[in-house]
Design a protein around this motif. Sequence first.
Motif, PDB file in Angstrom:
ATOM      1  N   THR A 161       0.864  -1.185   0.000  1.00  0.00           N
ATOM      2  CA  THR A 161       0.000   0.000   0.000  1.00  0.00           C
ATOM      3  C   THR A 161       0.897   1.231   0.000  1.00  0.00           C
ATOM      4  O   THR A 161       0.767   2.090   0.860  1.00  0.00           O
ATOM      5  CB  THR A 161      -0.888   0.030   1.245  1.00  0.00           C
ATOM      6  OG1 THR A 161      -0.037  -0.131   2.385  1.00  0.00           O
ATOM      7  CG2 THR A 161      -1.938  -1.052   1.226  1.00  0.00           C
ATOM      8  N   GLY A 190       2.936   4.277   0.426  1.00  0.00           N
ATOM      9  CA  GLY A 190       2.659   5.678   0.725  1.00  0.00           C
ATOM     10  C   GLY A 190       1.514   5.908   1.692  1.00  0.00           C
ATOM     11  O   GLY A 190       1.469   6.930   2.367  1.00  0.00           O
ATOM     12  N   ILE A 191       0.598   4.963   1.779  1.00  0.00           N
ATOM     13  CA  ILE A 191      -0.614   5.208   2.574  1.00  0.00           C
ATOM     14  C   ILE A 191      -0.311   5.156   4.065  1.00  0.00           C
ATOM     15  O   ILE A 191      -0.605   6.088   4.815  1.00  0.00           O
ATOM     16  CB  ILE A 191      -1.718   4.197   2.188  1.00  0.00           C
ATOM     17  CG1 ILE A 191      -2.123   4.461   0.745  1.00  0.00           C
ATOM     18  CG2 ILE A 191      -2.905   4.317   3.119  1.00  0.00           C
ATOM     19  CD1 ILE A 191      -3.141   3.512   0.198  1.00  0.00           C
ATOM     20  N   THR A 199       2.678   5.290   5.307  1.00  0.00           N
ATOM     21  CA  THR A 199       3.724   6.294   5.517  1.00  0.00           C
ATOM     22  C   THR A 199       3.106   7.650   5.838  1.00  0.00           C
ATOM     23  O   THR A 199       3.484   8.304   6.815  1.00  0.00           O
ATOM     24  CB  THR A 199       4.606   6.416   4.255  1.00  0.00           C
ATOM     25  OG1 THR A 199       4.904   5.119   3.783  1.00  0.00           O
ATOM     26  CG2 THR A 199       5.876   7.158   4.563  1.00  0.00           C
ATOM     27  N   ALA A 200       2.135   8.050   5.021  1.00  0.00           N
ATOM     28  CA  ALA A 200       1.506   9.353   5.239  1.00  0.00           C
ATOM     29  C   ALA A 200       0.815   9.399   6.599  1.00  0.00           C
ATOM     30  O   ALA A 200       0.896  10.408   7.309  1.00  0.00           O
ATOM     31  CB  ALA A 200       0.493   9.618   4.124  1.00  0.00           C
ATOM     32  N   ALA A 201       0.184   8.293   6.971  1.00  0.00           N
ATOM     33  CA  ALA A 201      -0.539   8.266   8.248  1.00  0.00           C
ATOM     34  C   ALA A 201       0.409   8.310   9.442  1.00  0.00           C
ATOM     35  O   ALA A 201       0.161   9.019  10.422  1.00  0.00           O
ATOM     36  CB  ALA A 201      -1.430   7.022   8.315  1.00  0.00           C
ATOM     37  N   VAL A 256       3.503   9.513   9.514  1.00  0.00           N
ATOM     38  CA  VAL A 256       4.136  10.833   9.574  1.00  0.00           C
ATOM     39  C   VAL A 256       3.183  11.822  10.236  1.00  0.00           C
ATOM     40  O   VAL A 256       3.586  12.659  11.045  1.00  0.00           O
ATOM     41  CB  VAL A 256       4.570  11.304   8.168  1.00  0.00           C
ATOM     42  CG1 VAL A 256       5.009  12.763   8.198  1.00  0.00           C
ATOM     43  CG2 VAL A 256       5.705  10.444   7.642  1.00  0.00           C
ATOM     44  N   PHE A 257       1.911  11.686   9.923  1.00  0.00           N
ATOM     45  CA  PHE A 257       0.898  12.550  10.516  1.00  0.00           C
ATOM     46  C   PHE A 257       0.841  12.323  12.031  1.00  0.00           C
ATOM     47  O   PHE A 257       0.783  13.268  12.819  1.00  0.00           O
ATOM     48  CB  PHE A 257      -0.449  12.256   9.869  1.00  0.00           C
ATOM     49  CG  PHE A 257      -1.559  13.160  10.326  1.00  0.00           C
ATOM     50  CD1 PHE A 257      -1.461  14.538  10.150  1.00  0.00           C
ATOM     51  CD2 PHE A 257      -2.705  12.652  10.902  1.00  0.00           C
ATOM     52  CE1 PHE A 257      -2.483  15.377  10.561  1.00  0.00           C
ATOM     53  CE2 PHE A 257      -3.722  13.485  11.316  1.00  0.00           C
ATOM     54  CZ  PHE A 257      -3.616  14.853  11.147  1.00  0.00           C
ATOM     55  N   ALA A 294       3.262  11.192  13.913  1.00  0.00           N
ATOM     56  CA  ALA A 294       4.492  11.737  14.489  1.00  0.00           C
ATOM     57  C   ALA A 294       4.409  13.244  14.636  1.00  0.00           C
ATOM     58  O   ALA A 294       4.941  13.826  15.586  1.00  0.00           O
ATOM     59  CB  ALA A 294       5.688  11.363  13.606  1.00  0.00           C
ATOM     60  N   PHE A 295       3.696  13.874  13.683  1.00  0.00           N
ATOM     61  CA  PHE A 295       3.546  15.327  13.734  1.00  0.00           C
ATOM     62  C   PHE A 295       2.657  15.737  14.910  1.00  0.00           C
ATOM     63  O   PHE A 295       2.905  16.725  15.587  1.00  0.00           O
ATOM     64  CB  PHE A 295       2.941  15.798  12.409  1.00  0.00           C
ATOM     65  CG  PHE A 295       2.578  17.251  12.396  1.00  0.00           C
ATOM     66  CD1 PHE A 295       3.558  18.237  12.412  1.00  0.00           C
ATOM     67  CD2 PHE A 295       1.243  17.649  12.346  1.00  0.00           C
ATOM     68  CE1 PHE A 295       3.227  19.576  12.396  1.00  0.00           C
ATOM     69  CE2 PHE A 295       0.910  18.980  12.330  1.00  0.00           C
ATOM     70  CZ  PHE A 295       1.894  19.951  12.354  1.00  0.00           C
ATOM     71  N   PHE A 320      -6.726   9.349   9.276  1.00  0.00           N
ATOM     72  CA  PHE A 320      -5.930   9.697   8.097  1.00  0.00           C
ATOM     73  C   PHE A 320      -5.800   8.495   7.184  1.00  0.00           C
ATOM     74  O   PHE A 320      -6.016   8.576   5.968  1.00  0.00           O
ATOM     75  CB  PHE A 320      -4.548  10.178   8.562  1.00  0.00           C
ATOM     76  CG  PHE A 320      -3.777  10.901   7.502  1.00  0.00           C
ATOM     77  CD1 PHE A 320      -3.269  10.220   6.403  1.00  0.00           C
ATOM     78  CD2 PHE A 320      -3.548  12.276   7.610  1.00  0.00           C
ATOM     79  CE1 PHE A 320      -2.556  10.875   5.427  1.00  0.00           C
ATOM     80  CE2 PHE A 320      -2.832  12.946   6.626  1.00  0.00           C
ATOM     81  CZ  PHE A 320      -2.339  12.251   5.542  1.00  0.00           C
ATOM     82  N   PHE A 360      -7.530   8.303   3.500  1.00  0.00           N
ATOM     83  CA  PHE A 360      -6.575   8.357   2.387  1.00  0.00           C
ATOM     84  C   PHE A 360      -6.721   7.100   1.535  1.00  0.00           C
ATOM     85  O   PHE A 360      -6.603   7.151   0.312  1.00  0.00           O
ATOM     86  CB  PHE A 360      -5.153   8.486   2.926  1.00  0.00           C
ATOM     87  CG  PHE A 360      -4.132   8.762   1.847  1.00  0.00           C
ATOM     88  CD1 PHE A 360      -4.464   9.520   0.731  1.00  0.00           C
ATOM     89  CD2 PHE A 360      -2.840   8.274   1.952  1.00  0.00           C
ATOM     90  CE1 PHE A 360      -3.527   9.788  -0.251  1.00  0.00           C
ATOM     91  CE2 PHE A 360      -1.902   8.534   0.976  1.00  0.00           C
ATOM     92  CZ  PHE A 360      -2.245   9.292  -0.122  1.00  0.00           C
ATOM     93  N   GLU A 361      -7.002   5.995   2.184  1.00  0.00           N
ATOM     94  CA  GLU A 361      -7.176   4.742   1.465  1.00  0.00           C
ATOM     95  C   GLU A 361      -8.433   4.797   0.597  1.00  0.00           C
ATOM     96  O   GLU A 361      -8.420   4.431  -0.576  1.00  0.00           O
ATOM     97  CB  GLU A 361      -7.299   3.594   2.474  1.00  0.00           C
ATOM     98  CG  GLU A 361      -7.144   2.230   1.849  1.00  0.00           C
ATOM     99  CD  GLU A 361      -7.489   1.138   2.829  1.00  0.00           C
ATOM    100  OE1 GLU A 361      -8.165   1.410   3.831  1.00  0.00           O
ATOM    101  OE2 GLU A 361      -7.084  -0.002   2.585  1.00  0.00           O
ATOM    102  N   ALA A 362      -9.524   5.313   1.171  1.00  0.00           N
ATOM    103  CA  ALA A 362     -10.779   5.400   0.410  1.00  0.00           C
ATOM    104  C   ALA A 362     -10.697   6.534  -0.607  1.00  0.00           C
ATOM    105  O   ALA A 362     -11.250   6.464  -1.689  1.00  0.00           O
ATOM    106  CB  ALA A 362     -11.942   5.635   1.358  1.00  0.00           C
ATOM    107  N   PHE A 363      -9.989   7.576  -0.237  1.00  0.00           N
ATOM    108  CA  PHE A 363      -9.807   8.772  -1.041  1.00  0.00           C
ATOM    109  C   PHE A 363     -11.097   9.328  -1.602  1.00  0.00           C
ATOM    110  O   PHE A 363     -11.208   9.681  -2.770  1.00  0.00           O
ATOM    111  CB  PHE A 363      -8.820   8.550  -2.183  1.00  0.00           C
ATOM    112  CG  PHE A 363      -8.195   9.853  -2.587  1.00  0.00           C
ATOM    113  CD1 PHE A 363      -7.232  10.420  -1.803  1.00  0.00           C
ATOM    114  CD2 PHE A 363      -8.629  10.530  -3.704  1.00  0.00           C
ATOM    115  CE1 PHE A 363      -6.692  11.644  -2.141  1.00  0.00           C
ATOM    116  CE2 PHE A 363      -8.088  11.762  -4.047  1.00  0.00           C
ATOM    117  CZ  PHE A 363      -7.118  12.308  -3.262  1.00  0.00           C
TER     118      PHE A 363
END
Lengths: 168, 274
Positions: free
Chosen positions: A70, A72-73, A75-77, A79-80, A82-83, A128, A132-135
């Motif tokens: 998957t 990037g999916i 990864t983006a979550a 990172v979010f 961690a932010f 997230f 993001f997965e369903a977009f």
Amino acid sequence: MINLILRNIARFVVLILIQVIILDNIQLSHYAIPFMYVLFLLLLPFETPGWLVLILGFILGFTVDLFEHTYGIHTAATVFLAFLRPLILKVVAPRDGYGSNTYPRIYYFGLTWFLKYTFILVFFHHLFLFYFEAFSFHHFFSTFLRVLLSTLFSVTLIVLSQYFMYRK
Amino acid sequence: MRTLLRFLYRYHFFLVFLTLEIIAVTIGFRYNKFQQAAFVKFTENISGYFNEKISAFTDYFSLVETNRKLAFENAALKNQLQRVYRSDELFFFSEEDTLYRQKYFFTSARVVNNSIHNMYNFLTLDKGREQGMRPEMGVISTEGVVGITVGVSQNFTSVMSLLNKNFHLSARLKKNNYFGSLSWDGVDYLHAQLTEIPHHVDIHPGDTVITSGYSAIFPEGIPIGVVEKAELRDASFYTASIRLFTDFKHLVYVDVIGNLKKEEQRNLENRFHD
């Protein structure tokens, strides 16, 4: 210090293995999918610099993505997550702050604090992740149900694991 | 430079987050077919919306050209229709009155000059002898009768408008086939007069008036207008005020009717009637 780093590396590997070998094969329901690997980011010491948490989150998510195909999916979550971590730590901080030589564990701050901390971060991570997965917001409510149920599932696993790992 | 460094240092956490998140999302789009398709669809919806708006606006600029093309196409289709029917004419010609109207073909023309406020109004069309125009051809619009060609030059045709005191046309009521004479009294470009309808005829406001086809200039059944009021004048004939279908103020494209058999009909009539 070296000890601390080695322990975190070991935790990273173990959590990834648990995720891809066991949890990814538990097909309870389309609506409840546990993602326990985020525990790695939750357990990092308070003093870990923000940028490092972000980079570790990136690596963690990317590794899971590699196994789940998957890209990037996750990864983006992560990172979010961690932010958000420093912010949430501030929000749920106990009255006298986080003392030196303490870690984000039930042992130090109690179950209530740990539940709050875990639930908020896991919820946002899953939020997230699933959107993001369903977009799309076409299936807004069914996606939201997935977020809620999966969050409960993940948080339960994470809290239980704490009692297994860090018995007094 | 120092401010830049200070800025970078101050916001390094957010900047690192932004960088990593953008990388992750980019990877997400690049390697996941579904997100890619969804994203393309999303952006296409936006651009599609704007393209539609722009096109709705720019379409106005090509209206003239589009109208011209449609008029040509209409004429071509009508010609085709007539040609199909004309092959039947050989079989039905002598018997069937209703097929009289099939003796005609159409060509479209553009009105380049038009008057409605005189007693004797004329129109000018942008086609002439070279395009097959001849005097005494009927001119109609999509709504109804317009006039009759009177003068033809190489590339232009002068048309005597229905709104001309010299214009006379044989017209009949659609519902019962009683015919009378249509003319214009020079008062109002919206109304003409139908006279010589016998007093026993059932005529009421709302009745449709069409061409009779007797003149061999117009086909039978071309609409003219509706009766607005009918008065009995001098006890034996009605005079009816007809509201015209054709809006002479907005005429742009007209169809000119050519009658292939007109000469033949005239010759026959002249030979035996005189």
